[in-house]
Design an enzyme around this catalytic site. Sequence first.
Site, PDB file in Angstrom:
ATOM      1  N   ASP A  35      -7.229  -1.129  -6.943  1.00 44.75           N
ATOM      2  CA  ASP A  35      -6.429  -1.534  -5.787  1.00 44.75           C
ATOM      3  C   ASP A  35      -5.247  -0.588  -5.560  1.00 44.75           C
ATOM      4  O   ASP A  35      -4.756   0.025  -6.511  1.00 44.75           O
ATOM      5  CB  ASP A  35      -5.926  -2.968  -6.043  1.00 44.75           C
ATOM      6  CG  ASP A  35      -5.490  -3.653  -4.772  1.00 44.75           C
ATOM      7  OD1 ASP A  35      -5.736  -3.123  -3.668  1.00 44.75           O
ATOM      8  OD2 ASP A  35      -4.872  -4.733  -4.880  1.00 44.75           O
ATOM      9  N   GLY A  36      -4.798  -0.505  -4.328  1.00 42.43           N
ATOM     10  CA  GLY A  36      -3.559   0.218  -4.010  1.00 42.43           C
ATOM     11  C   GLY A  36      -3.747   1.552  -3.304  1.00 42.43           C
ATOM     12  O   GLY A  36      -2.785   2.305  -3.153  1.00 42.43           O
ATOM     13  N   ASN A  37      -4.953   1.833  -2.871  1.00 45.53           N
ATOM     14  CA  ASN A  37      -5.225   3.120  -2.201  1.00 45.53           C
ATOM     15  C   ASN A  37      -4.513   3.222  -0.849  1.00 45.53           C
ATOM     16  O   ASN A  37      -3.904   4.237  -0.541  1.00 45.53           O
ATOM     17  CB  ASN A  37      -6.738   3.307  -2.025  1.00 45.53           C
ATOM     18  CG  ASN A  37      -7.450   3.226  -3.358  1.00 45.53           C
ATOM     19  OD1 ASN A  37      -7.394   4.143  -4.151  1.00 45.53           O
ATOM     20  ND2 ASN A  37      -8.092   2.092  -3.623  1.00 45.53           N
ATOM     21  N   HIS A  52      -8.089   6.518  -0.025  1.00 39.22           N
ATOM     22  CA  HIS A  52      -9.437   6.286  -0.567  1.00 39.22           C
ATOM     23  C   HIS A  52     -10.019   7.579  -1.147  1.00 39.22           C
ATOM     24  O   HIS A  52     -10.682   7.563  -2.181  1.00 39.22           O
ATOM     25  CB  HIS A  52     -10.359   5.732   0.525  1.00 39.22           C
ATOM     26  CG  HIS A  52      -9.894   4.408   1.073  1.00 39.22           C
ATOM     27  ND1 HIS A  52      -9.480   3.384   0.254  1.00 39.22           N
ATOM     28  CD2 HIS A  52      -9.775   3.950   2.348  1.00 39.22           C
ATOM     29  CE1 HIS A  52      -9.126   2.345   1.000  1.00 39.22           C
ATOM     30  NE2 HIS A  52      -9.285   2.668   2.268  1.00 39.22           N
ATOM     31  N   THR A  81     -17.218  -7.891  -0.095  1.00 39.03           N
ATOM     32  CA  THR A  81     -17.797  -8.473   1.127  1.00 39.03           C
ATOM     33  C   THR A  81     -16.692  -8.735   2.168  1.00 39.03           C
ATOM     34  O   THR A  81     -16.977  -8.833   3.351  1.00 39.03           O
ATOM     35  CB  THR A  81     -18.556  -9.789   0.809  1.00 39.03           C
ATOM     36  OG1 THR A  81     -17.749 -10.592  -0.057  1.00 39.03           O
ATOM     37  CG2 THR A  81     -19.877  -9.525   0.117  1.00 39.03           C
ATOM     38  N   GLU A  82     -15.436  -8.812   1.698  1.00 37.80           N
ATOM     39  CA  GLU A  82     -14.308  -9.027   2.632  1.00 37.80           C
ATOM     40  C   GLU A  82     -13.879  -7.724   3.311  1.00 37.80           C
ATOM     41  O   GLU A  82     -13.206  -7.752   4.341  1.00 37.80           O
ATOM     42  CB  GLU A  82     -13.096  -9.626   1.886  1.00 37.80           C
ATOM     43  CG  GLU A  82     -13.227 -11.112   1.552  1.00 37.80           C
ATOM     44  CD  GLU A  82     -14.142 -11.391   0.357  1.00 37.80           C
ATOM     45  OE1 GLU A  82     -14.165 -10.570  -0.587  1.00 37.80           O
ATOM     46  OE2 GLU A  82     -14.856 -12.416   0.385  1.00 37.80           O
ATOM     47  N   ASN A  83     -14.252  -6.584   2.714  1.00 39.64           N
ATOM     48  CA  ASN A  83     -13.809  -5.290   3.257  1.00 39.64           C
ATOM     49  C   ASN A  83     -14.354  -4.986   4.657  1.00 39.64           C
ATOM     50  O   ASN A  83     -13.843  -4.102   5.345  1.00 39.64           O
ATOM     51  CB  ASN A  83     -14.177  -4.133   2.307  1.00 39.64           C
ATOM     52  CG  ASN A  83     -13.266  -4.059   1.088  1.00 39.64           C
ATOM     53  OD1 ASN A  83     -13.623  -3.445   0.073  1.00 39.64           O
ATOM     54  ND2 ASN A  83     -12.099  -4.675   1.161  1.00 39.64           N
ATOM     55  N   ARG A 209      -4.486 -11.244  -9.114  1.00 41.81           N
ATOM     56  CA  ARG A 209      -5.532 -12.196  -8.702  1.00 41.81           C
ATOM     57  C   ARG A 209      -6.901 -11.533  -8.824  1.00 41.81           C
ATOM     58  O   ARG A 209      -6.996 -10.325  -9.022  1.00 41.81           O
ATOM     59  CB  ARG A 209      -5.289 -12.710  -7.288  1.00 41.81           C
ATOM     60  CG  ARG A 209      -5.013 -11.656  -6.263  1.00 41.81           C
ATOM     61  CD  ARG A 209      -4.566 -12.315  -4.951  1.00 41.81           C
ATOM     62  NE  ARG A 209      -3.541 -11.531  -4.286  1.00 41.81           N
ATOM     63  CZ  ARG A 209      -3.766 -10.454  -3.550  1.00 41.81           C
ATOM     64  NH1 ARG A 209      -5.001 -10.044  -3.359  1.00 41.81           N
ATOM     65  NH2 ARG A 209      -2.784  -9.780  -3.006  1.00 41.81           N
ATOM     66  N   LEU A 210      -7.957 -12.356  -8.679  1.00 39.03           N
ATOM     67  CA  LEU A 210      -9.308 -11.844  -8.906  1.00 39.03           C
ATOM     68  C   LEU A 210     -10.028 -11.416  -7.628  1.00 39.03           C
ATOM     69  O   LEU A 210     -11.010 -10.683  -7.686  1.00 39.03           O
ATOM     70  CB  LEU A 210     -10.157 -12.884  -9.649  1.00 39.03           C
ATOM     71  CG  LEU A 210      -9.811 -13.047 -11.131  1.00 39.03           C
ATOM     72  CD1 LEU A 210     -10.678 -14.124 -11.769  1.00 39.03           C
ATOM     73  CD2 LEU A 210      -9.994 -11.728 -11.886  1.00 39.03           C
ATOM     74  N   SER A 211      -9.562 -11.893  -6.479  1.00 43.46           N
ATOM     75  CA  SER A 211     -10.155 -11.472  -5.204  1.00 43.46           C
ATOM     76  C   SER A 211     -11.684 -11.534  -5.197  1.00 43.46           C
ATOM     77  O   SER A 211     -12.350 -10.573  -4.801  1.00 43.46           O
ATOM     78  CB  SER A 211      -9.681 -10.060  -4.841  1.00 43.46           C
ATOM     79  OG  SER A 211      -8.285 -10.005  -4.801  1.00 43.46           O
TER      80      SER A 211
HETATM   81  C1  V07 Z   1     -14.833   4.063  -3.120  1.00 41.42           C
HETATM   82  C2  V07 Z   1     -12.812   5.163  -4.146  1.00 41.42           C
HETATM   83  C3  V07 Z   1     -12.204   4.404  -5.290  1.00 41.42           C
HETATM   84  C4  V07 Z   1     -11.081   3.501  -4.882  1.00 41.42           C
HETATM   85  C5  V07 Z   1     -11.535   2.237  -4.219  1.00 41.42           C
HETATM   86  C6  V07 Z   1     -12.005   2.301  -2.791  1.00 41.42           C
HETATM   87  C7  V07 Z   1     -12.500   3.620  -2.308  1.00 41.42           C
HETATM   88  C8  V07 Z   1     -16.774   5.596  -5.623  1.00 41.42           C
HETATM   89  C9  V07 Z   1     -17.753   4.924  -4.913  1.00 41.42           C
HETATM   90  C10 V07 Z   1     -19.175   4.849  -5.226  1.00 41.42           C
HETATM   91  C11 V07 Z   1     -19.892   3.678  -4.936  1.00 41.42           C
HETATM   92  C12 V07 Z   1     -21.254   3.584  -5.249  1.00 41.42           C
HETATM   93  C13 V07 Z   1     -21.869   4.642  -5.850  1.00 41.42           C
HETATM   94  C14 V07 Z   1     -21.186   5.798  -6.152  1.00 41.42           C
HETATM   95  C15 V07 Z   1     -19.841   5.901  -5.835  1.00 41.42           C
HETATM   96  C16 V07 Z   1     -17.079   4.291  -3.873  1.00 41.42           C
HETATM   97  C17 V07 Z   1     -16.690   2.994  -2.036  1.00 41.42           C
HETATM   98  C18 V07 Z   1     -15.334   3.251  -2.111  1.00 41.42           C
HETATM   99  C19 V07 Z   1     -17.221   2.111  -0.965  1.00 41.42           C
HETATM  100  F1  V07 Z   1     -23.178   4.562  -6.168  1.00 41.42           F
HETATM  101  N1  V07 Z   1     -15.592   5.406  -5.063  1.00 41.42           N
HETATM  102  N2  V07 Z   1     -15.747   4.594  -3.999  1.00 41.42           N
HETATM  103  N3  V07 Z   1     -17.552   3.495  -2.914  1.00 41.42           N
HETATM  104  N4  V07 Z   1     -13.457   4.308  -3.188  1.00 41.42           N
END
Ligand code: V07
Length: 255
Positions: A35-37, A52, A81-83, A209-211
């Site tokens: 969290d916090g991006n 992100h 699922t909320e995103n 929290r667990l969200s």
């Molecule tokens: C996402 C980067 C980390 C911070 C949280 C939100 C943004 C890696 C993946 C990913 C997901 C599945 C996969 C390989 C990589 C990813 C989303 C967002 C949606 F098979 N980072 N990351 N997927 N963030």
Amino acid sequence: MLEIFSKWKANLTSADVPDQAEEGELPQHIAIIMDGNGRWAKKKGLPRIAGHREGMKVVTKIVRTASNIGIEVLTLYAFSTENWKRPKKEVDYLLGLPERYLSAELPKLIENNVQVRLIGTTENLPDHTLRAVEKAIKDTKHNTGMILNFALNYGSRFEMLEAMKSVGRKIESGELKADFITEEHIQTHLMTSKLKDPDLLIRTSGEIRLSNFMLWQLAYSEFWFTDVLWPDFKEQDFMEAIAVYQKRKRRYGGV
Ligand code: V07
């Protein structure tokens, strides 16, 4: 980091080795709410997607660290699922990240014997996202090292609801009697059915929290929260979380 690793190794050879991740042992399964991006980006006057992007770089680092020190399962909450309620531009960017991450990292994951897995529903995910993730799962299927489990389009109540429906169908078909439902019946119908429950939950960014994340699976886990925003999260923070976990286990072990 070295100290924790050597303690873990020393523990494996000690005479009184506990069954599972107990005294001074590494947590076998770590789950992280990254969290916090958005807040990180805002603080820097940047668009949320910049947060992100930076967050993904941290995923790369922490996955390597976890695999190097011998963590067995790492579950990362990437998309809830909320995103979907976020602005379309942000959602589109987020759902491009699995491809970006995998195009850079899949060869290294294979080299390091990491298995990629997914929990969440594939429904509503764009084809390009799904194709990239499915390829990674397929290409790492026979690896025997760390399980890298991405929670993508995941929500715990949805997961439990689906599990309850499956159990309900067994009752309807006469295969099971309601009075004989056990925790194992529920557990085997969850998306994590083949995984041990997390030993340690980490959440960054100061939210306590667990969200809707792994509500069933976290019933007995240790929680570690930090104010550090995910894009600022360092290997040292990860190792601190593990050290705190080990200290707590030692304390309980002594009682
Ligand atoms: C996402 C980067 C980390 C911070 C949280 C939100 C943004 C890696 C993946 C990913 C997901 C599945 C996969 C390989 C990589 C990813 C989303 C967002 C949606 F098979 N980072 N990351 N997927 N963030």
